[in-house]
Design a protein around this motif. Structure first.
Motif, PDB file in Angstrom:
ATOM      1  N   ILE A 133       1.472  45.001  55.258  1.00 29.85           N
ATOM      2  CA  ILE A 133       2.591  44.751  54.729  1.00 29.85           C
ATOM      3  C   ILE A 133       2.759  45.881  53.636  1.00 29.85           C
ATOM      4  O   ILE A 133       2.131  45.850  52.518  1.00 29.85           O
ATOM      5  CB  ILE A 133       3.000  43.424  54.247  1.00 29.85           C
ATOM      6  CG1 ILE A 133       3.094  42.415  55.463  1.00 29.85           C
ATOM      7  CG2 ILE A 133       4.640  43.504  53.681  1.00 29.85           C
ATOM      8  CD1 ILE A 133       3.374  40.927  54.939  1.00 29.85           C
ATOM      9  N   THR A 135       5.554  47.423  50.962  1.00 25.65           N
ATOM     10  CA  THR A 135       6.694  47.074  50.523  1.00 25.65           C
ATOM     11  C   THR A 135       7.458  48.497  49.821  1.00 25.65           C
ATOM     12  O   THR A 135       6.810  49.564  49.815  1.00 25.65           O
ATOM     13  CB  THR A 135       6.527  46.306  49.227  1.00 25.65           C
ATOM     14  OG1 THR A 135       5.794  47.051  48.201  1.00 25.65           O
ATOM     15  CG2 THR A 135       5.769  45.149  49.703  1.00 25.65           C
ATOM     16  N   THR A 153      10.663  47.996  53.147  1.00 23.08           N
ATOM     17  CA  THR A 153       9.326  47.331  53.393  1.00 23.08           C
ATOM     18  C   THR A 153       9.205  47.201  54.910  1.00 23.08           C
ATOM     19  O   THR A 153       9.841  47.026  55.752  1.00 23.08           O
ATOM     20  CB  THR A 153       9.454  45.913  52.999  1.00 23.08           C
ATOM     21  OG1 THR A 153       9.745  45.787  51.201  1.00 23.08           O
ATOM     22  CG2 THR A 153       8.305  44.995  53.264  1.00 23.08           C
ATOM     23  N   LEU A 155       6.169  46.297  58.268  1.00 17.49           N
ATOM     24  CA  LEU A 155       4.918  45.376  58.815  1.00 17.49           C
ATOM     25  C   LEU A 155       4.277  46.144  59.730  1.00 17.49           C
ATOM     26  O   LEU A 155       4.931  46.757  60.778  1.00 17.49           O
ATOM     27  CB  LEU A 155       5.290  43.923  59.069  1.00 17.49           C
ATOM     28  CG  LEU A 155       4.308  43.173  59.791  1.00 17.49           C
ATOM     29  CD1 LEU A 155       4.549  41.809  59.336  1.00 17.49           C
ATOM     30  CD2 LEU A 155       3.882  43.207  61.217  1.00 17.49           C
TER      31      LEU A 155
END
Length: 317
Positions: A133, A135, A153, A155
Motif C-alpha cells: 500500500i 499512500t 493511495t 494497492l
C-alpha cells in the motif's frame, strides 16, 4: 498365480483364521504374516498401532501384547497469516481429510489452496503474500508521481510492478519500475537536477537510440533504445544521465537462424512449414519433425527454444 503361490496363500489364510478363532480378530486390523510364534499384523487404512508395535504372539491366554488399532488423527491444520479456512474445518481430523484456504482480498496465493491430512501431518500449506500500500503522503514525501502524473493511495499486489515518475525539478534515481514483494516495496528517490552532464549515450550492438543523439545531455536526461528486427531487448529500454554517467543500457538478444542445410544434416524439417530460411526470436519455440524415411531419436526433444542465437537441434536417424 502358480500352484505353489496359491498353496502359500491358502496356508496363510488358514493360519490367520485359526489365530483369529483362538485369540480373537484384530479390530480395525488384519494379520499379514506368521513366523513361528510371532504374528505380524497391520492396521486398516486410517488407523495406527496404539504402541507403534506391529508384532504380537497368540497364546492360550490370548494376544500378548494385545494388538490395538486406534484412529490415526491429524493435528489441526496450520494457521496461515492473511488467510482463513473456507471449507473442511471440523473438530477432529483423520487421514485423507482436506481443508481449503482463501487469502484475504488483495493478497496473492502462493501454493495450493487445499492441503490434505497425510498420515499424522498435513501436506505443505500455501502462503498468502501481502500487497503493498503506497499512500499519497509517501508519494509527496518522496516527490513521486504515479505513471499518470497524479498522486493517490494505491494497492499493488505482490509480484506486480508499478511505474513511478518524479515531480517537477527532480529526476528519478534508478530503479524506475518497482516490484511489490510480499508487502515490501522500496520506493525510488527523486533528486534535484544539479549533477554533472553526460556525453553521447552508449551504443548497443544490433540496436539504436530512438531519438537523435546529441553531443551533451543535462543531468536527468534519458534516451530510449530499440533493437533491430527479430532481436529481443533485455533490460530497461531507458538509460538516464546520472552525474556524468549513463545508467545501464539494454542488450539486444540475437535470433536463431534455421536453414535447410542445418536441418538436412540432421534429417529434420520444420513441422508444418517449408521455408528455406527461418528466423526465430530469442525465447520463442519451434517444432521439428523427421524427414521421410527417418525416425525420431527417443532422447531428443522436437519442440525446442531459441536462446540468444543458439537452438538445440534434434536428430533423426
Amino acid at each position: 498365480m502358480t500352484q505353489l503361490g496359491y498353496t502359500a496363500v491358502l496356508v496363510l489364510w488358514a493360519c490367520s483364521t485359526a489365530l483369529a478363532i483362538q485369540c480373537g480378530r484384530i479390530e480395525n486390523g488384519k494379520i499379514v504374516d506368521k513366523v513361528e510364534e510371532k504374528t505380524t499384523f497391520r492396521c486398516n487404512h486410517g488407523y495406527k498401532s496404539e504402541n507403534g508395535i506391529n508384532e504380537t504372539t497368540c497364546s492360550s491366554e490370548g494376544w500378548s501384547p494385545v494388538p490395538i488399532c486406534i484412529v490415526q488423527e491429524c493435528p489441526h491444520p496450520p494457521d496461515i497469516d492473511l488467510a482463513e479456512i473456507v471449507s473442511g474445518e471440523k473438530a477432529e481430523y483423520r487421514e485423507g481429510d482436506v481443508v481449503q484456504y482463501r487469502c484475504y482480498p488483495g493478497c496473492t496465493l502462493a501454493g495450493s489452496e487445499r492441503i490434505t491430512c497425510n498420515g499424522e501431518k498435513w501436506t505443505p500449506p500455501p502462503k498468502c503474500l501481502a500487497p503493498c500500500i503506497i499512500t499519497r503522503q509517501q508519494l509527496e514525501t518522496k516527490k513521486l508521481l504515479l505513471s499518470n502524473g497524479r498522486r493517490r493511495t494505491v494497492l499493488i499486489q505482490s509480484d506486480q510492478t508499478m511505474e513511478f515518475l518524479c515531480g517537477e525539478h527532480s529526476d528519478l534515481k534508478i530503479p524506475y519500475f518497482i516490484k511489490c514483494v510480499d508487502g515490501r516495496m522500496d520506493l525510488p528517490t527523486c533528486i534535484s537536477g544539479t549533477g554533472e552532464k553526460c556525453g553521447r549515450p552508449p551504443t548497443i550492438e544490433n540496436g539504436d537510440i530512438t531519438t537523435l543523439s546529441l553531443k551533451e545531455y543535462a543531468f536527468g536526461s534519458l534516451v530510449e533504445y530499440r533493437c533491430q528486427h527479430y532481436y529481443i531487448i533485455e533490460g530497461d529500454r531507458k538509460s538516464y544521465c546520472y552525474n556524468g554517467i549513463w545508467t545501464k543500457v539494454p542488450v539486444c538478444l540475437e535470433p536463431c537462424v534455421i536453414t535447410q542445410e542445418d536441418m538436412r544434416s540432421r534429417n529434420i524439417d520444420l513441422k508444418g512449414e517449408s521455408a528455406q530460411k527461418r528466423y526465430v526470436s530469442h525465447g520463442d519455440f519451434v517444432e521439428f519433425k523427421c524427414r521421410s524415411s527417418f525416425f525420431p531419436n527417443s532422447s531428443n526433444n522436437y519442440r525446442v527454444q531459441c536462446n540468444a542465437g543458439q537452438i538445440p537441434y534434434p536428430q533423426c536417424t
